[in-house]
Design a protein around this motif. Structure first.
Motif, PDB file in Angstrom:
ATOM      1  N   VAL A  13      48.505  81.924 -19.935  1.00  0.00           N
ATOM      2  CA  VAL A  13      49.721  81.804 -19.130  1.00  0.00           C
ATOM      3  C   VAL A  13      49.877  80.363 -18.635  1.00  0.00           C
ATOM      4  O   VAL A  13      50.976  79.810 -18.620  1.00  0.00           O
ATOM      5  CB  VAL A  13      49.693  82.794 -17.943  1.00  0.00           C
ATOM      6  N   THR A  14      48.756  79.742 -18.238  1.00  0.00           N
ATOM      7  CA  THR A  14      48.792  78.348 -17.820  1.00  0.00           C
ATOM      8  C   THR A  14      49.321  77.457 -18.930  1.00  0.00           C
ATOM      9  O   THR A  14      50.178  76.581 -18.699  1.00  0.00           O
ATOM     10  CB  THR A  14      47.377  77.866 -17.413  1.00  0.00           C
ATOM     11  N   GLY A  40      53.599  74.309 -21.619  1.00  0.00           N
ATOM     12  CA  GLY A  40      54.493  74.107 -22.763  1.00  0.00           C
ATOM     13  C   GLY A  40      55.953  74.148 -22.354  1.00  0.00           C
ATOM     14  O   GLY A  40      56.755  73.313 -22.781  1.00  0.00           O
ATOM     15  N   LEU A  41      56.306  75.106 -21.507  1.00  0.00           N
ATOM     16  CA  LEU A  41      57.683  75.191 -21.024  1.00  0.00           C
ATOM     17  C   LEU A  41      58.051  73.960 -20.196  1.00  0.00           C
ATOM     18  O   LEU A  41      59.174  73.450 -20.298  1.00  0.00           O
ATOM     19  CB  LEU A  41      57.863  76.454 -20.184  1.00  0.00           C
ATOM     20  N   GLY A  42      57.116  73.463 -19.393  1.00  0.00           N
ATOM     21  CA  GLY A  42      57.380  72.263 -18.611  1.00  0.00           C
ATOM     22  C   GLY A  42      57.611  71.048 -19.494  1.00  0.00           C
ATOM     23  O   GLY A  42      58.491  70.217 -19.208  1.00  0.00           O
ATOM     24  N   LEU A  43      56.834  70.942 -20.571  1.00  0.00           N
ATOM     25  CA  LEU A  43      57.008  69.823 -21.494  1.00  0.00           C
ATOM     26  C   LEU A  43      58.334  69.945 -22.255  1.00  0.00           C
ATOM     27  O   LEU A  43      58.987  68.931 -22.544  1.00  0.00           O
ATOM     28  CB  LEU A  43      55.831  69.759 -22.473  1.00  0.00           C
ATOM     29  N   LEU A  95      62.230  76.044 -14.606  1.00  0.00           N
ATOM     30  CA  LEU A  95      61.974  77.140 -13.675  1.00  0.00           C
ATOM     31  C   LEU A  95      61.056  78.194 -14.300  1.00  0.00           C
ATOM     32  O   LEU A  95      60.219  78.785 -13.606  1.00  0.00           O
ATOM     33  CB  LEU A  95      63.295  77.759 -13.226  1.00  0.00           C
ATOM     34  N   ALA A  96      61.200  78.411 -15.603  1.00  0.00           N
ATOM     35  CA  ALA A  96      60.309  79.356 -16.283  1.00  0.00           C
ATOM     36  C   ALA A  96      58.870  78.854 -16.260  1.00  0.00           C
ATOM     37  O   ALA A  96      57.927  79.642 -16.106  1.00  0.00           O
ATOM     38  CB  ALA A  96      60.771  79.563 -17.726  1.00  0.00           C
ATOM     39  N   SER A  97      58.688  77.553 -16.376  1.00  0.00           N
ATOM     40  CA  SER A  97      57.333  76.989 -16.328  1.00  0.00           C
ATOM     41  C   SER A  97      56.704  77.192 -14.966  1.00  0.00           C
ATOM     42  O   SER A  97      55.502  77.449 -14.845  1.00  0.00           O
ATOM     43  CB  SER A  97      57.358  75.501 -16.687  1.00  0.00           C
ATOM     44  N   ARG A  98      57.517  77.082 -13.908  1.00  0.00           N
ATOM     45  CA  ARG A  98      56.978  77.277 -12.561  1.00  0.00           C
ATOM     46  C   ARG A  98      56.682  78.749 -12.292  1.00  0.00           C
ATOM     47  O   ARG A  98      55.771  79.073 -11.523  1.00  0.00           O
ATOM     48  CB  ARG A  98      57.939  76.709 -11.523  1.00  0.00           C
ATOM     49  N   LEU A  99      57.462  79.642 -12.907  1.00  0.00           N
ATOM     50  CA  LEU A  99      57.141  81.068 -12.811  1.00  0.00           C
ATOM     51  C   LEU A  99      55.793  81.338 -13.454  1.00  0.00           C
ATOM     52  O   LEU A  99      54.944  82.051 -12.888  1.00  0.00           O
ATOM     53  CB  LEU A  99      58.230  81.899 -13.484  1.00  0.00           C
ATOM     54  N   ALA A 100      55.569  80.754 -14.628  1.00  0.00           N
ATOM     55  CA  ALA A 100      54.281  80.916 -15.303  1.00  0.00           C
ATOM     56  C   ALA A 100      53.154  80.320 -14.460  1.00  0.00           C
ATOM     57  O   ALA A 100      52.041  80.871 -14.415  1.00  0.00           O
ATOM     58  CB  ALA A 100      54.325  80.255 -16.678  1.00  0.00           C
ATOM     59  N   ASP A 101      53.443  79.221 -13.780  1.00  0.00           N
ATOM     60  CA  ASP A 101      52.427  78.590 -12.936  1.00  0.00           C
ATOM     61  C   ASP A 101      52.019  79.510 -11.790  1.00  0.00           C
ATOM     62  O   ASP A 101      50.871  79.463 -11.337  1.00  0.00           O
ATOM     63  CB  ASP A 101      52.965  77.265 -12.384  1.00  0.00           C
ATOM     64  N   GLY A 102      52.939  80.313 -11.311  1.00  0.00           N
ATOM     65  CA  GLY A 102      52.587  81.291 -10.287  1.00  0.00           C
ATOM     66  C   GLY A 102      51.889  82.510 -10.866  1.00  0.00           C
ATOM     67  O   GLY A 102      50.999  83.093 -10.230  1.00  0.00           O
ATOM     68  N   LEU A 103      52.259  82.869 -12.088  1.00  0.00           N
ATOM     69  CA  LEU A 103      51.699  84.076 -12.692  1.00  0.00           C
ATOM     70  C   LEU A 103      50.266  83.888 -13.171  1.00  0.00           C
ATOM     71  O   LEU A 103      49.501  84.863 -13.205  1.00  0.00           O
ATOM     72  CB  LEU A 103      52.570  84.526 -13.868  1.00  0.00           C
ATOM     73  N   ASP A 104      49.880  82.665 -13.547  1.00  0.00           N
ATOM     74  CA  ASP A 104      48.515  82.501 -14.055  1.00  0.00           C
ATOM     75  C   ASP A 104      47.490  82.834 -12.973  1.00  0.00           C
ATOM     76  O   ASP A 104      46.468  83.479 -13.240  1.00  0.00           O
ATOM     77  CB  ASP A 104      48.286  81.106 -14.657  1.00  0.00           C
ATOM     78  N   LEU A 125      50.134  67.044 -15.190  1.00  0.00           N
ATOM     79  CA  LEU A 125      50.844  66.567 -16.378  1.00  0.00           C
ATOM     80  C   LEU A 125      52.328  66.882 -16.267  1.00  0.00           C
ATOM     81  O   LEU A 125      53.184  66.019 -16.534  1.00  0.00           O
ATOM     82  CB  LEU A 125      50.247  67.201 -17.640  1.00  0.00           C
ATOM     83  N   PHE A 126      52.645  68.090 -15.854  1.00  0.00           N
ATOM     84  CA  PHE A 126      54.050  68.481 -15.676  1.00  0.00           C
ATOM     85  C   PHE A 126      54.738  67.593 -14.650  1.00  0.00           C
ATOM     86  O   PHE A 126      55.839  67.089 -14.877  1.00  0.00           O
ATOM     87  CB  PHE A 126      54.120  69.943 -15.248  1.00  0.00           C
ATOM     88  N   TYR A 127      54.080  67.378 -13.504  1.00  0.00           N
ATOM     89  CA  TYR A 127      54.684  66.573 -12.445  1.00  0.00           C
ATOM     90  C   TYR A 127      54.939  65.134 -12.893  1.00  0.00           C
ATOM     91  O   TYR A 127      55.876  64.494 -12.410  1.00  0.00           O
ATOM     92  CB  TYR A 127      53.787  66.566 -11.200  1.00  0.00           C
TER      93      TYR A 127
END
Length: 202
Positions: A31-32, A37-40, A59-68, A91-93
């Protein structure tokens, strides 16, 4: 500053989804990586000149960041998982501001460099504080159950995500927004150094 107020609201639904994902054999690390990948992808879309469209993968990448983290809590939290998560976040930031610089190097270059420098310093003080906290056995759950000590500050994850959304919505104003946010990042870093001095000077 906002993370401790947001976590009680978002953690229960994230934990429910994370339990379902874990039951299906989905690992926290996967999930991380999907979130990264979504952030990139979001950064690439911004660099190609479509920041509004980038909001969806961002926003989908940040959802995944919470889900991991939710998946990890439903299975087993590991030191490597926490390490991978923070590395992916940093890396995303970094890639989102870089993408805005690539859109307009002449107009956004100086402000983007200032913003990235502020992220660098803020991240260093954050990780350094976590090392000291670990050394002294300090713990906190103010930002949820994390694999390392999350010191609070003026700007945290929630504020950064909101800032990125503002950049996507108002891309022509990247430079002034970056100067202001970067200054606040430097202030956050300075306050964290002050806090570390007061707690760990001896």
């Amino acid at each position: 500053m906002l993370d401790r107020h947001i976590r009680p609201l978002i953690d229960p639904p994230l934990n429910r989804i994370g339990c379902r994902m874990a039951a299906r054999g989905i690992s926290a690390n996967s999930v991380t990586l999907v979130g990264l990948g979504l952030g990139l992808v979001a950064a690439l879309v911004i660099a190609l000149g479509a920041p509004l469209l980038a909001l969806v993968p961002l926003l989908a990448s940040r959802l995944a960041d919470g889900l991991d983290g939710a998946v990890a809590r439903a299975t087993r939290q590991t030191d490597f998982g926490g390490y991978l998560d923070i590395a992916a976040d940093f890396l995303f930031y970094g890639m989102i501001p870089l993408a805005f610089v690539l859109i307009d190097p002449a107009g956004n270059g100086a402000a983007g460099a200032f913003l990235l420098a502020s992220f660098y310093v803020n991240g260093t003080t954050f990780l350094g504080f976590a090392i000291l906290a670990e050394k002294h056995g300090h713990r906190t759950t103010a930002q949820g159950h994390k694999s390392l000590y999350y010191s609070n500050g003026i700007l945290e994850g929630t504020e950064t995500i909101l800032f990125f959304v503002l950049l996507c919505l108002f891309a022509p104003y990247f430079a002034p927004l970056a100067w202001v946010f970067g200054a606040l990042c430097f202030l956050t870093a300075a306050l964290r150094v002050r806090a570390a001095y007061r707690i760990y000077v001896n």
